[in-house]
Design a protein around this motif. Structure first.
Motif, short mmCIF file in Angstrom:
data_model
loop_
_atom_site.label_atom_id
_atom_site.label_comp_id
_atom_site.label_asym_id
_atom_site.label_seq_id
_atom_site.Cartn_x
_atom_site.Cartn_y
_atom_site.Cartn_z
N GLY A 77 34.18 52.03 34.23
CA GLY A 77 34.11 51.90 35.67
C GLY A 77 32.69 51.88 36.19
O GLY A 77 31.75 52.31 35.52
N MET A 78 32.57 51.35 37.38
CA MET A 78 31.28 51.29 38.07
C MET A 78 31.53 51.73 39.51
O MET A 78 32.36 51.14 40.20
CB MET A 78 30.74 49.86 38.04
CG MET A 78 29.49 49.66 38.85
SD MET A 78 29.02 47.92 38.90
CE MET A 78 28.42 47.70 37.25
N LEU A 79 30.84 52.78 39.94
CA LEU A 79 30.93 53.19 41.34
C LEU A 79 29.82 52.49 42.11
O LEU A 79 28.65 52.82 41.98
CB LEU A 79 30.81 54.71 41.47
CG LEU A 79 32.02 55.50 41.01
CD1 LEU A 79 31.79 56.99 41.24
CD2 LEU A 79 33.27 55.04 41.72
N ALA A 137 37.25 38.89 29.61
CA ALA A 137 36.26 39.93 29.34
C ALA A 137 35.79 40.60 30.63
O ALA A 137 35.48 41.79 30.64
CB ALA A 137 35.07 39.35 28.58
N ARG A 138 35.74 39.86 31.73
CA ARG A 138 35.30 40.42 33.01
C ARG A 138 36.18 41.58 33.44
O ARG A 138 35.74 42.51 34.10
CB ARG A 138 35.29 39.30 34.07
CG ARG A 138 35.04 39.76 35.50
CD ARG A 138 33.70 40.47 35.63
NE ARG A 138 33.49 41.01 36.95
CZ ARG A 138 33.83 42.25 37.32
NH1 ARG A 138 34.43 43.07 36.48
NH2 ARG A 138 33.56 42.69 38.53
N LYS A 139 37.43 41.55 33.03
CA LYS A 139 38.38 42.61 33.43
C LYS A 139 38.09 43.95 32.76
O LYS A 139 38.66 44.96 33.14
CB LYS A 139 39.80 42.16 33.11
CG LYS A 139 40.24 40.99 33.96
CD LYS A 139 41.63 40.55 33.59
CE LYS A 139 42.01 39.33 34.42
NZ LYS A 139 43.33 38.82 34.02
N ALA A 187 34.47 49.85 41.98
CA ALA A 187 35.00 50.34 43.25
C ALA A 187 33.88 51.05 44.00
O ALA A 187 32.86 51.42 43.42
CB ALA A 187 36.16 51.30 43.02
N THR A 188 34.08 51.23 45.30
CA THR A 188 33.04 51.85 46.13
C THR A 188 33.16 53.37 46.22
O THR A 188 32.21 54.04 46.64
CB THR A 188 33.07 51.26 47.55
OG1 THR A 188 34.39 51.43 48.10
CG2 THR A 188 32.71 49.77 47.52
N THR A 189 34.32 53.92 45.84
CA THR A 189 34.51 55.38 45.85
C THR A 189 35.31 55.77 44.62
O THR A 189 36.00 54.94 44.01
CB THR A 189 35.28 55.87 47.10
OG1 THR A 189 36.62 55.38 47.04
CG2 THR A 189 34.60 55.43 48.39
N THR A 190 35.26 57.04 44.28
CA THR A 190 36.06 57.51 43.14
C THR A 190 37.55 57.37 43.42
O THR A 190 38.31 57.01 42.53
CB THR A 190 35.73 58.98 42.80
OG1 THR A 190 35.85 59.78 43.98
CG2 THR A 190 34.34 59.11 42.23
N ASP A 191 37.96 57.64 44.66
CA ASP A 191 39.38 57.50 45.00
C ASP A 191 39.85 56.06 44.81
O ASP A 191 40.92 55.82 44.25
CB ASP A 191 39.65 57.94 46.45
CG ASP A 191 39.56 59.45 46.63
OD1 ASP A 191 39.70 60.18 45.61
OD2 ASP A 191 39.36 59.89 47.76
N LYS A 192 39.04 55.10 45.26
CA LYS A 192 39.41 53.69 45.09
C LYS A 192 39.41 53.32 43.61
O LYS A 192 40.26 52.56 43.16
CB LYS A 192 38.47 52.78 45.87
CG LYS A 192 38.68 52.85 47.36
CD LYS A 192 37.72 51.94 48.09
CE LYS A 192 37.91 52.07 49.59
NZ LYS A 192 36.95 51.25 50.33
N TRP A 193 38.46 53.85 42.84
CA TRP A 193 38.43 53.53 41.41
C TRP A 193 39.67 54.05 40.73
O TRP A 193 40.31 53.34 39.94
CB TRP A 193 37.18 54.11 40.75
CG TRP A 193 37.03 53.59 39.35
CD1 TRP A 193 36.44 52.42 38.98
CD2 TRP A 193 37.52 54.19 38.15
NE1 TRP A 193 36.52 52.26 37.61
CE2 TRP A 193 37.18 53.34 37.08
CE3 TRP A 193 38.20 55.37 37.88
CZ2 TRP A 193 37.51 53.62 35.77
CZ3 TRP A 193 38.53 55.65 36.56
CH2 TRP A 193 38.19 54.78 35.52
N LEU A 194 40.05 55.28 41.04
CA LEU A 194 41.25 55.86 40.43
C LEU A 194 42.50 55.11 40.85
O LEU A 194 43.44 54.97 40.06
CB LEU A 194 41.35 57.34 40.77
CG LEU A 194 40.30 58.23 40.10
CD1 LEU A 194 40.32 59.63 40.70
CD2 LEU A 194 40.51 58.27 38.60
N THR A 195 42.52 54.60 42.07
CA THR A 195 43.65 53.80 42.54
C THR A 195 43.70 52.46 41.81
O THR A 195 44.78 51.98 41.46
CB THR A 195 43.55 53.55 44.06
OG1 THR A 195 43.55 54.82 44.72
CG2 THR A 195 44.70 52.71 44.57
N ASN A 196 42.53 51.84 41.58
CA ASN A 196 42.47 50.54 40.92
C ASN A 196 42.58 50.62 39.41
O ASN A 196 42.85 49.62 38.75
CB ASN A 196 41.15 49.83 41.25
CG ASN A 196 41.08 49.43 42.70
OD1 ASN A 196 42.09 49.16 43.33
ND2 ASN A 196 39.88 49.41 43.25
#
Length: 96
Positions: A38-40, A66-68, A73-82
């Protein structure tokens, strides 16, 4: 580090941070691990890098598949959701 981690999250940083990020992506492509990466993108810090990655995809240096590997995401919550379980088919594509 790789063996003990469940996932890899990149926060804004310099050359060392980018080296670690790309090392984890390369390791995933080589089937060394199958953990999410992941990348915040806090305050758009990685917008330029994400544009570069998109350009590499357009130029066919990076495949859509490979891009996948990299989840942004811009926040940890959004990253965890995605976050989705890692698609091993992305990795196996490189081995066949």
């Amino acid at each position: 580090m790789m063996e003990l981690s469940d996932a890899f999250i990149t926060l804004p940083g310099g050359f060392g941070t980018l080296e670690e990020l790309f090392q984890m992506i390369s390791s995933a492509q080589l089937n060394i691990h199958s953990k999410p990466i992941g990348m915040l993108n806090i305050n758009g810090f990685f917008n330029g890098l994400l544009s570069f990655v998109a350009h590499d995809v357009e130029q066919k240096f990076i495949t859509q598949r490979a891009r996948k590997i990299l989840i942004s995401a811009t926040t940890t919550d959004k990253w965890l959701t995605n976050y989705k379980p890692f698609d091993l088919n992305v990795i196996h594509h490189y081995l066949n």
